[in-house]
Design an enzyme around this catalytic site. Structure first.
Site, short mmCIF file in Angstrom:
data_model
loop_
_atom_site.label_atom_id
_atom_site.label_comp_id
_atom_site.label_asym_id
_atom_site.label_seq_id
_atom_site.Cartn_x
_atom_site.Cartn_y
_atom_site.Cartn_z
N PHE A 273 -9.90 37.24 16.35
CA PHE A 273 -9.60 35.88 17.62
C PHE A 273 -11.62 36.01 17.68
O PHE A 273 -12.12 36.15 17.30
CB PHE A 273 -9.51 36.79 18.81
CG PHE A 273 -9.08 35.37 19.99
CD1 PHE A 273 -8.41 34.48 19.45
CD2 PHE A 273 -9.12 35.73 21.17
CE1 PHE A 273 -7.47 33.77 20.00
CE2 PHE A 273 -8.98 34.83 21.60
CZ PHE A 273 -7.92 33.88 21.27
N GLY A 276 -16.86 35.76 22.07
CA GLY A 276 -17.39 34.74 23.05
C GLY A 276 -17.69 35.36 24.35
O GLY A 276 -18.74 36.26 23.25
N CYS A 279 -23.53 36.51 25.50
CA CYS A 279 -24.08 36.39 24.76
C CYS A 279 -24.04 35.57 23.59
O CYS A 279 -25.12 35.37 23.51
CB CYS A 279 -25.11 37.71 24.47
SG CYS A 279 -25.17 39.15 26.08
#
Ligand SMILES: NC(=O)c1ccc[n+]([C@@H]2O[C@H](COP(=O)([O-])OP(=O)(O)OC[C@H]3O[C@@H](n4cnc5c(N)ncnc54)[C@H](O)[C@@H]3O)[C@@H](O)[C@H]2O)c1
Length: 440
Positions: A273, A276, A279
């Site tokens: 995936f 995100g 950081c």
């Protein structure tokens, strides 16, 4: 799952030495021919360029490559290596043909396959005149599907001819050393015996061969070269940014390379995936901004966030196209084992699906509206104000409601067990194979 996945790493087995013809005596072919002869195989090199064949017959290398000339001289004088300009001689003296002809670029970047097609047609003609069992091995770099679509049709009428892909990973300048101490041996094909026979050519090197499908073998070569190019570009961009920021490029990259857990390791190298979290997006944005202030163009680093967004778009499209009325999501945070929702790509995905009128619900073992607070809660409620109605309390509840499940993060052990006994159709966006996760 690929044909060979279940047994993809095997140690090489012991086979008798082979009679091999190497078609194309350029950098790859000359090194391959000389090194295979040094491993005890009987090798005939074939090149339509008479200069290259004659060089080898005289015990000389057709170009400079450390250690090559000595290897050619030794093996020509021992009788294990010979050369010809005529494919007929190569075929007559071999049971295995390694194709090492060039595959240069066309103007538009596409590969030119005319050398490959010509040599394959020539070999097919010779084998139809004098049929015999033969293994045709593509060692040139070709795009996935070339063996099946270009090479296989040319030999389809011949019985007993097997097709194998065995890409070459050597580097010019240390090609002999790379052949004899390979970083990777990959053999791909659909016929187990032929694949094992080709892997066995390298048995004396004691290097485990990775046996894979035909297309995987073809693709791996591109994946490796793309990875090398991206690594160089990455090191140079980080180096340029370091220097402009008053840090030593070498000290930064040398220190980065000391981390064998997250940096120089398989970590982050699994297709799955989009990334995100609090950081990576934030820090990449800061790098890109600082680069622009320093008048530094950093195209690779600038491309990381757009690339991630494209990946998310592909995933959203996949979910939109699901033939499902009620879509259940397993995972709301940007990865498993956290309740951090900041910049979770799942939230953007849910927003977009809700915007398109899709009926969605989500379960995340670590996210209950009652227990999250602060910036985390704010981020979620801002993105999806009525999220409370969409959150399932348990996986059971989600599975009972949904008619399709989308997995965005690796399930916890007990959830994986529950999923394994559930018949709901699954779209796995999380990367790890569902079998590894314990899901059917
Ligand atoms: N050079 C490298 O470092 C390297 C490394 C790994 C893979 N590869 C790949 O290996 C392949 C070969 O690369 P190279 O650098 O050795 O190419 P090259 O151009 O040096 O050699 C190709 C040879 O094939 C010969 N040839 C062409 N058509 C022929 C035919 N019909 N019959 C006999 N010989 C014929 C040419 O005369 C030439 O000598 C390419 O696909 C390349 O991408 C190259």
């Amino acid at each position: 799952m690929g044909y060979w996945d279940a047994r993809s790493t095997v140690l090489t087995e012991s086979f008798p030495t082979a009679r091999v013809a190497v078609f194309g005596l350029g950098y790859v072919g000359s090194v391959t021919a000389a090194c295979l002869a040094s491993l005890g195989h009987q090798v005939t090199g074939v090149d339509r360029d008479a200069f290259k064949a004659e060089c080898i017959l005289k015990g000389k290398a057709p170009f400079f490559e450390p250690g090559l000339e000595e290897l050619i001289a030794t093996n020509v004088s021992s009788g294990r290596l010979s050369a010809a300009t005529c494919a007929r001689q190569g075929i007559a003296q071999s049971d295995i043909g390694l194709l090492c002809v060039g595959t240069p670029s066309e103007r538009n970047g596409n590969l030119r396959l005319d050398h490959l097609k010509r040599v394959v047609d020539e070999i097919a003609g010779l084998l139809s005149e004098a049929p015999k069992p033969y293994i045709l091995v593509v060692r040139s770099t070709v795009f996935p599907g070339t063996c099946e679509q270009v090479v296989a049709p040319a030999v389809a009428r011949l019985s007993g001819v097997s097709l194998v892909s065995n890409p070459e990973f050597l580097r010019e300048g240390c090609a002999v050393q790379d052949f004899l101490q390979p970083s990777l041996v990959v053999v791909g094909g659909n016929e187990e015996q032929a694949v094992r026979r080709i892997a066995s050519l390298y048995a004396a090197l004691k290097a485990p061969a990775r046996l894979v499908s035909l297309r995987t073998a073809e693709m791996i070569k591109y994946a490796c070269n793309a990875f090398h190019a991206v690594k160089v570009a990455f090191a140079n961009e980080i180096g340029a940014l370091s220097e402009k920021s008053g840090a030593s490029a070498h000290e930064v990259m040398d220190t980065l390379c000391l981390d064998r857990k997250l940096n120089i390791s398989p970590a982050y190298l699994k297709p799955g995936f989009a990334f995100g979290g609090s950081c990576l997006p934030k820090d990449l944005r800061a790098i890109v901004y600082r680069g622009s202030r320093l008048d530094l163009k950093l195209p690779l680093l600038e491309a990381a966030l757009p690339s991630n967004q494209q990946h998310l778009e592909r995933a959203i499209q996949q979910v939109i196209e699901l033939p499902a009325a009620r879509i259940g999501f397993l995972g709301l945070a940007f990865k498993e084992n956290t309740d951090d929702l900041r910049e979770s790509p799942v939230i953007e995905m849910l927003e977009r699906l809700i915007g398109k009128g899709r009926d969605v619900r989500v379960y995340d073992p670590h996210v209950q509206l009652s227990s999250i607070y602060g910036s985390n809660r704010e981020f979620l409620l801002k993105a999806i104000p009525h999220i409370g109605r969409l959150l399932s309390e348990s996986l059971d509840e989600l599975l009972a409601w949904a008619d399709h499940l989308v997995i965005t993060q690796k399930p916890q052990a007990q959830d994986a067990e529950e999923l394994a006994s559930n018949a709901l159709p699954v779209l796995n966006l999380a990367g790890a194979s569902l079998i590894t996760m314990g899901v059917r």
